[in-house]
Design a protein around this motif. Structure first.
Motif, PDB file in Angstrom:
ATOM      1  N   TRP A 293      -8.345  23.263  96.906  1.00  0.00           N
ATOM      2  CA  TRP A 293      -8.890  24.621  96.984  1.00  0.00           C
ATOM      3  C   TRP A 293      -8.836  25.138  98.422  1.00  0.00           C
ATOM      4  N   ARG A 294      -9.078  24.272  99.387  1.00  0.00           N
ATOM      5  CA  ARG A 294      -9.031  24.687 100.782  1.00  0.00           C
ATOM      6  C   ARG A 294      -7.624  25.155 101.162  1.00  0.00           C
ATOM      7  N   THR A 297      -6.509  28.426  99.363  1.00  0.00           N
ATOM      8  CA  THR A 297      -7.120  29.624  99.947  1.00  0.00           C
ATOM      9  C   THR A 297      -6.241  30.216 101.046  1.00  0.00           C
ATOM     10  N   VAL A 300      -3.137  31.978  99.129  1.00  0.00           N
ATOM     11  CA  VAL A 300      -3.321  32.803  97.938  1.00  0.00           C
ATOM     12  C   VAL A 300      -2.863  34.244  98.129  1.00  0.00           C
ATOM     13  N   CYS A 311     -12.466  28.787  88.059  1.00  0.00           N
ATOM     14  CA  CYS A 311     -11.973  27.811  89.025  1.00  0.00           C
ATOM     15  C   CYS A 311     -12.943  26.638  89.047  1.00  0.00           C
ATOM     16  N   TRP A 323     -16.021  26.955  99.408  1.00  0.00           N
ATOM     17  CA  TRP A 323     -16.497  27.907  98.391  1.00  0.00           C
ATOM     18  C   TRP A 323     -16.514  29.322  98.962  1.00  0.00           C
ATOM     19  N   TRP A 326     -12.938  30.802  99.670  1.00  0.00           N
ATOM     20  CA  TRP A 326     -12.246  31.168  98.432  1.00  0.00           C
ATOM     21  C   TRP A 326     -12.851  32.451  97.844  1.00  0.00           C
ATOM     22  N   THR A 330     -10.779  35.891  97.223  1.00  0.00           N
ATOM     23  CA  THR A 330     -10.402  36.219  95.838  1.00  0.00           C
ATOM     24  C   THR A 330     -11.472  36.921  95.022  1.00  0.00           C
ATOM     25  N   ILE A 334     -15.984  29.325  92.763  1.00  0.00           N
ATOM     26  CA  ILE A 334     -15.578  27.986  92.325  1.00  0.00           C
ATOM     27  C   ILE A 334     -16.760  27.302  91.653  1.00  0.00           C
TER      28      ILE A 334
END
Length: 534
Positions: A293-294, A297, A300, A311, A323, A326, A330, A334
């Motif tokens: 996820w890091r 980000t 994206v 997510c 968190w 992200w 977006t 998460i």
């Protein structure tokens, strides 16, 4: 219950007094009597007229539910007609995430077998331990991964059948499947017949065999997905965890198929490929680890992820900054969660209505949790302690009563994690309670790494610890005493690392190596690892 012809696994279940309380007090959790979980996950979609719906996509292929159903039935016939298989046999699957892996997984259960799914990175030594521990008689192996399995020497393994996960050539399995019937009468398993064995590395270094019933497979589909995801048949799932992890099995196979949705499988799911899949195939639900996820980000902005609605992060604690970054990039939140192989999947998490930044969350439907001291007494709010969980699933180690009594205490599952619970009932991660290292979503037992390192001719002693790392969560760090300390150098460290990757799964290798003259020890000779972490 109806016994399998091969009753090894059931005969090694822990006795009832050593098992945790199982609480099935909701109508959604009533799975009883004759039950083969494949009926609900796959066969019912055919009988209900949804056979033409998409089940599995990859970048190169598409399988409908009927495709998956028919191939699974043919493989089940191969097992029962050609391979000397009997119900209750343990069957290993060695493959990356691809449609054939899923077809074989269902076929084993259709035939009355017990699945042992493994990760592609495992080496001969690790595979041998698993095969011998579970007395595995049959293995299906993607031909691209055959080398390590081919050198396994075990008295138990009778059949190794290769297949082609790329679907571009015929290996042995495809040849045997040819002209097999496309229908199959599923073995009449019971709700409490064993369906799978998952291996988990513990601090003893020897992997423990966790086991789960057919009903457990369906129970977890009634828990986390309904609590956090609210899936519909229009959803498309994807993610990075291997299907050999129960996190990946649930998120990428069980949950989508339980709700008639579809899954998008990626054999080598880099952040870039995950984003490409989301953008091009309109993925709606994605499972991956905080590390991914890091990275996602930062990338994206170059992709259209407007289809993504859920997510999910698990495998290690989710840093608050990941968190927040992200969400800022977006507008999506998460969903963090904690689960375990012993309990099968996530048991504490959140949804968009009750999410609290930085907290792991609340016990999901089907589970309850508390924080206890070493005597099992519940501790006050905000005081760190051991995480205890119970509910619809729980730990059932095979052939390991001592470990069973460590994990299950006072009929509660003691996960080995240190948490605190705030005044509102939210659970906050504090630390691991043992020497397990969680790096990029992989669970790595420190002592297992040490045991591999001690096999190197130049190493006299070693100790392995996990050190905090922003990118991976934790790094595997080895402190090594060489037999000849004059050889200590960066090149020697690199040589040991490369040797390790060839000896054991590469994700376990020590990314940091420090050569020392001696290890800190107690007067009785025990290594004081906590001194190496400071």
């Amino acid at each position: 219950m109806k016994h399998y012809e091969d009753n090894f696994a059931h005969s090694h279940l822990p006795c009832e007094t050593l098992r945790p309380d199982i609480i099935l007090d909701h109508p959604d959790f009533r799975f009883e009597g004759s039950l083969n979980c494949v009926c609900k996950l796959l066969d019912d979609h055919i009988s209900n007229g949804h056979g033409d719906a998409v089940a599995i996509r990859t970048f190169d292929t598409l399988w409908t539910y009927r495709d998956l159903y028919e191939k699974s039935n043919q493989i089940a016939h191969v097992l029962t007609d050609d391979l000397g298989f009997v119900s209750g046999n343990r069957v290993l699957i060695r493959s990356a995430n691809n449609p054939m892996f899923v077809a074989i997984w269902f076929a084993v259960l259709k035939a009355g077998g017990i699945v042992v799914a493994t990760m592609p990175l495992l080496r001969e030594k690790e595979l041998t331990v698993m095969i011998d521990s579970a007395e595995i008689s049959h293995a299906f192996c993607d031909y691209r991964l055959e080398e390590e399995l081919a050198v396994v020497k075990s008295d138990f393994l009778k059949q190794v059948i290769t297949f082609d996960g790329t679907e571009t050539k015929w290996s042995k399995l495809e040849t045997l499947m040819h002209n097999k019937p496309r229908t199959f009468q599923n073995y009449h398993t019971m709700a409490d017949s064993l369906a799978l064995i998952g291996f988990t590395s513990g601090t003893t270094g020897k992997p423990k065999m966790t086991s789960h019933f057919h009903r457990d497979i369906l129970l977890i589909c009634e828990a986390f997905p309904k609590y956090s995801l609210q899936p519909t048949p229009d959803d498309i799932f994807t993610g990075s965890p291997p299907l050999g992890f129960t996190f990946g099995l649930g998120g990428l196979v069980l949950f989508p198929f339980y709700f008639g949705a579809s899954t998008f499988l990626i054999e080598k799911p880099t952040p870039e490929l995950l984003l490409r899949a989301i953008s091009e195939y309109k993925i709606t639900i994605c499972f991956t680890a905080p590390t991914a996820w890091r990275i996602i980000t930062t990338l994206v902005g170059d992709y259209d992820i407007s289809s993504l609605r859920k997510c999910v992060s698990a495998g290690e604690t989710l840093p608050l900054k990941v968190w927040e970054d992200w969400y800022e990039a977006t507008g999506l939140k998460i969903i963090d969660g904690i689960g375990s192989t012993e309990i099968l999947h996530i048991f504490i998490s959140s949804n968009e209505d009750n999410m609290r930044k930085g907290a792991t969350g609340l016990p999901i439907r089907g589970y309850e949790a508390r924080i206890v001291d070493m005597d099992g007494n519940e501790v006050p709010a905000n005081e760190p302690g051991r995480l205890a969980v119970r509910g619809i699933t729980g730990c059932k180690y095979l052939n390991s009563p001592e470990k069973q009594q460590e994990y299950v205490q006072n009929k509660w599952n003691i996960t080995g994690d240190i948490f605190r619970r705030d005044e509102d009932g939210y659970f906050w991660f504090v630390a691991r309670g043992d020497d397990m290292i969680i790096s990029s979503g992989y669970n790595i037992a420190a002592i297992e790494v040490e045991n591999v390192l001690l096999g190197h001719d130049d190493i006299a002693e070693c100790a392995v610890v996990g050190l905090p790392n922003e990118e991976r969560g934790m790094l595997v760090c080895a402190y090594i005493v060489l037999k000849n300390q004059e050889h200590a150098s960066e090149s020697k460290a690199s040589e040991i690392q490369e040797w390790f990757k060839k000896t054991a799964a590469p994700y376990k290798y020590p990314r940091q190596i420090h050569f020392v003259n001696a290890l800190p020890k107690t007067e009785t000779g025990k290594i004081q690892r906590f001194k190496l972490k400071s």
